[in-house]
Each structure stands twice: as structure tokens, then as C-alpha cells.
Design a protein around this motif. Sequence first.
Motif, PDB file in Angstrom:
ATOM      1  N   LEU A   1     -15.699  64.664 117.565  1.00 26.31           N
ATOM      2  CA  LEU A   1     -16.493  64.587 118.789  1.00 26.31           C
ATOM      3  C   LEU A   1     -16.869  65.982 119.276  1.00 26.31           C
ATOM      4  O   LEU A   1     -18.003  66.250 119.658  1.00 26.31           O
ATOM      5  CB  LEU A   1     -15.697  63.855 119.885  1.00 26.31           C
TER       6      LEU A   1
ATOM      7  N   TYR B   1     -20.708  67.240 119.879  1.00 27.87           N
ATOM      8  CA  TYR B   1     -21.221  67.699 121.166  1.00 27.87           C
ATOM      9  C   TYR B   1     -21.547  69.193 121.155  1.00 27.87           C
ATOM     10  O   TYR B   1     -22.486  69.646 121.803  1.00 27.87           O
ATOM     11  CB  TYR B   1     -20.230  67.370 122.284  1.00 27.87           C
TER      12      TYR B   1
ATOM     13  N   TYR C   1     -14.621  61.662 127.930  1.00 28.94           N
ATOM     14  CA  TYR C   1     -15.271  60.439 128.405  1.00 28.94           C
ATOM     15  C   TYR C   1     -16.272  59.872 127.400  1.00 28.94           C
ATOM     16  O   TYR C   1     -17.084  59.022 127.745  1.00 28.94           O
ATOM     17  CB  TYR C   1     -15.986  60.693 129.727  1.00 28.94           C
ATOM     18  N   SER C   2     -16.227  60.390 126.195  1.00 30.36           N
ATOM     19  CA  SER C   2     -17.230  59.958 125.220  1.00 30.36           C
ATOM     20  C   SER C   2     -17.210  58.443 125.020  1.00 30.36           C
ATOM     21  O   SER C   2     -16.155  57.825 124.943  1.00 30.36           O
ATOM     22  CB  SER C   2     -16.968  60.634 123.884  1.00 30.36           C
ATOM     23  N   LYS C   3     -18.400  57.870 124.944  1.00 27.04           N
ATOM     24  CA  LYS C   3     -18.465  56.425 124.718  1.00 27.04           C
ATOM     25  C   LYS C   3     -18.958  56.125 123.311  1.00 27.04           C
ATOM     26  O   LYS C   3     -19.316  54.988 122.995  1.00 27.04           O
ATOM     27  CB  LYS C   3     -19.402  55.787 125.737  1.00 27.04           C
ATOM     28  N   LEU C   4     -19.013  57.140 122.456  1.00 24.05           N
ATOM     29  CA  LEU C   4     -19.482  56.903 121.097  1.00 24.05           C
ATOM     30  C   LEU C   4     -18.518  55.973 120.371  1.00 24.05           C
ATOM     31  O   LEU C   4     -17.307  56.134 120.449  1.00 24.05           O
ATOM     32  CB  LEU C   4     -19.578  58.230 120.333  1.00 24.05           C
TER      33      LEU C   4
ATOM     34  N   ILE D   1     -19.745  57.851 115.662  1.00 24.03           N
ATOM     35  CA  ILE D   1     -19.115  59.146 115.383  1.00 24.03           C
ATOM     36  C   ILE D   1     -19.294  59.484 113.900  1.00 24.03           C
ATOM     37  O   ILE D   1     -19.726  60.588 113.545  1.00 24.03           O
ATOM     38  CB  ILE D   1     -17.610  59.131 115.749  1.00 24.03           C
TER      39      ILE D   1
ATOM     40  N   ILE E   1     -24.789  64.941 127.907  1.00 22.39           N
ATOM     41  CA  ILE E   1     -23.777  64.756 126.875  1.00 22.39           C
ATOM     42  C   ILE E   1     -22.436  64.401 127.530  1.00 22.39           C
ATOM     43  O   ILE E   1     -21.534  63.914 126.894  1.00 22.39           O
ATOM     44  CB  ILE E   1     -23.588  66.000 125.967  1.00 22.39           C
TER      45      ILE E   1
ATOM     46  N   ALA F   1     -16.851  66.203 127.862  1.00 22.06           N
ATOM     47  CA  ALA F   1     -17.713  65.329 127.053  1.00 22.06           C
ATOM     48  C   ALA F   1     -16.864  64.489 126.106  1.00 22.06           C
ATOM     49  O   ALA F   1     -17.072  63.288 125.960  1.00 22.06           O
ATOM     50  CB  ALA F   1     -18.728  66.161 126.278  1.00 22.06           C
ATOM     51  N   VAL F   2     -15.858  65.139 125.505  1.00 21.91           N
ATOM     52  CA  VAL F   2     -15.001  64.436 124.541  1.00 21.91           C
ATOM     53  C   VAL F   2     -14.143  63.398 125.272  1.00 21.91           C
ATOM     54  O   VAL F   2     -13.991  62.266 124.836  1.00 21.91           O
ATOM     55  CB  VAL F   2     -14.109  65.456 123.788  1.00 21.91           C
TER      56      VAL F   2
ATOM     57  N   GLU G   1     -20.676  61.874 129.767  1.00 23.86           N
ATOM     58  CA  GLU G   1     -20.991  60.506 130.202  1.00 23.86           C
ATOM     59  C   GLU G   1     -20.463  60.236 131.601  1.00 23.86           C
ATOM     60  O   GLU G   1     -20.867  59.289 132.253  1.00 23.86           O
ATOM     61  CB  GLU G   1     -20.360  59.496 129.244  1.00 23.86           C
TER      62      GLU G   1
END
Length: 479
Positions: free
Chosen positions: A342, A346, A439-442, A447, A400, A436-437, A402
Motif C-alpha cells: 500500500l 500511494y 484508512y485504505s479501502k483498496l 492492491i 489518496i 493513507a495506508v 480516504e
Amino acid sequence: MKIRKLPDYVINKISAGEVINNPADVIKELIENSIDANSSEIIIQVKGKGLSFIKIKDDGEGIEKEDLLNITKKNWTSKLSRFEDLFNLKTFGFRGEALHSISSVSRMIIRSSIDGFEGYEAKFESGNLIDFKNCYCNKGTTIIVKDLFFNVPIRRNFLSSSKTEMKKIKNVILNYVLAFERITFKLSLSNKHLVFEKANNRDERIKTIFGEFQKRVLRTSDFSVELYILEKNTENRIFVNLRPVVDNKISQILSSLNYIIFINVNPKDVDINVHPKKLEVKFSKNINIYNELRKFISENKDIKIKPKYIQISNQSNIENKPKFITTISKNSILIIHRERALRKIYFQKLLSKQYKTQMLTFPYTFKIKLPDESLKILKVYGFSVMVKENEIIINGIPDIIESLNYEDMELILKSLDNKKHIFEVEAFLNGILNVAVKYSKLSDDEIILKLLSLKNPNFDHNNRRIIYEIDLNEIENKF
Ligand code: ADP
Ligand code: MG
């Protein structure tokens, strides 16, 4: 079984639930009363997700001594005296229900003065007046609501998590901040402070909150519409005669936009008494708002901005996810270090400037001063910043990220504290990446896909391994 009338105190507790389900409902009613009293400043303080303490102070007309004694009685109101008035309403309130309901499910204190010389304080518990005395107070009214639902514990159990309740509270307040730009709002929500100074016009206030917008105006002989189309994704909002309402037909007509819409009609053409909380309204048959609006939108094709979905949630994702992602390719198994992957994804986006600013529903205010260079860095990397004397207001962040909370933003700002040069940004970029990492929603698939499309996906920029590959033959040999 014999029927009999319920005792009043039981009726009151039951019916309070029609208007007051949660702390946000209390705040809504109190703000509306302050606006009805022609206040120019409203101060709102909330502690403990609104259950333990809510305080609303205004500088409005105040309440007379006699009225203060009767104020929690059901259907006592100063705003409506004849039935016909119902069709010419200029106030939010008219049923005399709110203070009755709130006081019956809490401990409430009202301090009020109509002239700033003489003032009175009344204390209520479960709707009963328990104390009344003189007090020194400024012109206006202060209402404190403590221990909400202390006498209806079951209602407490129906409340959502404190994050959700806080979000509802912010959302409610924001409605009135948007619709009443001439009023200064000072907020203190769980010790976070925020001020919306009186603005000269609505455009100005909307801009401080949401950033850039497009505006369209429609006027007919029966009604007028101001439509603000926002670049950022937020909750859509509909106001009818400045009253925040829900209207499914309008939402449907505007569904391709991020919008705030203000509709103004003659009070006789709208019935606001169709819902206990006045959340829905009914337009009279004489005016054809829906058709006119539909036509207006289809004629203004250029305003159809495609909305981008952003959800500001406070849940951190990475912590409850497995550390590694595995996937099988033709000849091998890939084991991917989630967090490093991640970060790399980003980081690449940051370097290649693949981000846009998304505005925050609720800006964050910090009491710090940053050098101009730091402000420039923030802007370059997609933050929207406003500077006021000793304060910095962050009302937009690069998309970026979230989601983020106050502490996350504070850390990012701290990383910039002493930076005087645009090249000294490593700690700052790291700060952005951390959030960013976090709360990432990927999804795992996203990914994998994004990582494998990068140059040199196997290692991060510190040369730490991201992907470990095991040949399928090697595995074959193990069996
Ligand atoms: P309603 O708003 O429907 O009249 P409420 O229960 O909300 O009923 O309030 C009852 C009355 O108390 C109002 O009609 C108004 O006269 C008075 N009141 C309540 N809050 C305020 C305030 N902040 N300033 C002045 N008067 C107030
Ligand atoms: Mg009211």
C-alpha cells in the motif's frame, strides 16, 4: 382487561421519542429555537457524544419570567396562536413540543434574559420544575441538557456508536451553518473547537466549508431555487424555506450531482406539518416544483458533474487485516506484504501527482502558525488550507487519503513544523502515507493489480521486500 388512561409521565416519556431519538435531535431543536429567537451568534458545546452534556447559548430575544415557568408544558408556544398561522409560518417551531419532550427525558437548565439586566434560571428534571431563581446573564438564552435519557435507559441502548452519533450531530449543525450564513456559529464538540464567522452571503459560507462550486439559479412566479453543485463529495442537502428536509423526488431528479439545494416557496404553498420532526414537507398542487426542476436540470446539461465516492469514516482498516496477501500466478505463488504494498502504491501516486483535493464535511482547525513555505507544501500535495490569525483551517485533503481524524491531521502538520523548504518533505510525505495506508479501502485484488502494474514492485524505496515469490515446482517437490 380493563382499559385506563396512561399516567401523564408515562405518556410524556413515550411521546418524547417521536421528536427526540438521539442527541442530534436535541441539538436540532435547540438550534432552531435560537434561530427563531433572531440570534446572531449561537454557541454549541457537546460532551460525551451528547448524552452527558449539551449546551446551546444564544444572544437572541430571551424568554420572559412567566414563560420560563411554563416553558416545558406540552403545546405551549409563542409562535402560533391561530390555526390559520399554520399556513404562514416564518419560524421553525410552532407546536411547543421540543422543550417539553427534551425536558421529560433529561435534566435541563435554562438561563435567560430579555434585556441583559434581569435574568432567571430554571432547573427541570424529568420535565418537572425543581428550582427557579434570579441569575446574572447576558441577553439571550442558554439551555443545558444533561444526562439525556437517564430515565429511559432503553433509549440509550438504541443509540449507535459514539462515532455515528457524533457524525449525526455534526451533520445537523452543518445544515444550519449552511442555511444561516448571517449567524456566527461557535462549536466545541468533544473538545474540538470550530468557528464559522458570520459571512456576507451564502456563497461565501459555502465556499469556506466546501471549496469550489458551481451555482445555478431558477426563478419562477411560484418559487425560486438556488442550486449549488459541489466539486467535493458530501452528503446532498435539500432546504425548503431554509428548513433542512428529505424529499425523495428531488433527490432522484438531482441524483447525478453533489449538491446543496435551497428552494424557496410561499409559505402557503408548503405544508411542513406532515412529519413529527418536520423532516418532510408537502408542496401544494398549485406549484409544480418537480417538473420545473427536472426540466431545468435537463436544459443545463453542462452541470452534470459525475460524483466521486468518498466516505469519511474513522475506522482504521489496516490493523484488522492479515499482514500478507497471497495470490497464485501461472508458475508461482506470490506472498505480498500488505502494508508495504500500500505504501508503495500511494507513494507512487504522490510522486506522480495523481491526486485531487476532496473537501472535508467538517474542517479541522489548529491553533498553530506555519511558515509560508509549509503552507505551500500542503497546497502542492492536495490539502486545502485557510489561514486565520493564529489558526490554520484544513478543509480539504488529497483523495489518496480516504479518511482521517483530527489527530492524524495534527501529526501530518507537525511533520511540517520546522520545514522551510519544499525539498524537506520526507517526514511530511511519510505522514501522508501513514494515514493513507491506515484508512485504505483498496481490496486485496486492487492492491495486487495496482502493485503489479508498478515498476519494480518487488521492493519498496528503502529496498525492503514487498513480494516473495515461491516457484510452484518447488512446492511440487515438497509433496
Ligand atoms: P416551539 O419552538 O414549537 O414553540 P419549543 O418547545 O421548542 O416549541 O419552545 C417553546 C417556546 O420556548 C418557544 O415558543 C419560545 O417562545 C421559547 N423558547 C425556546 N427556546 C428559546 C430561545 N433560545 N430563545 C427564546 N425563546 C425560546
Ligand atoms: Mg422549537
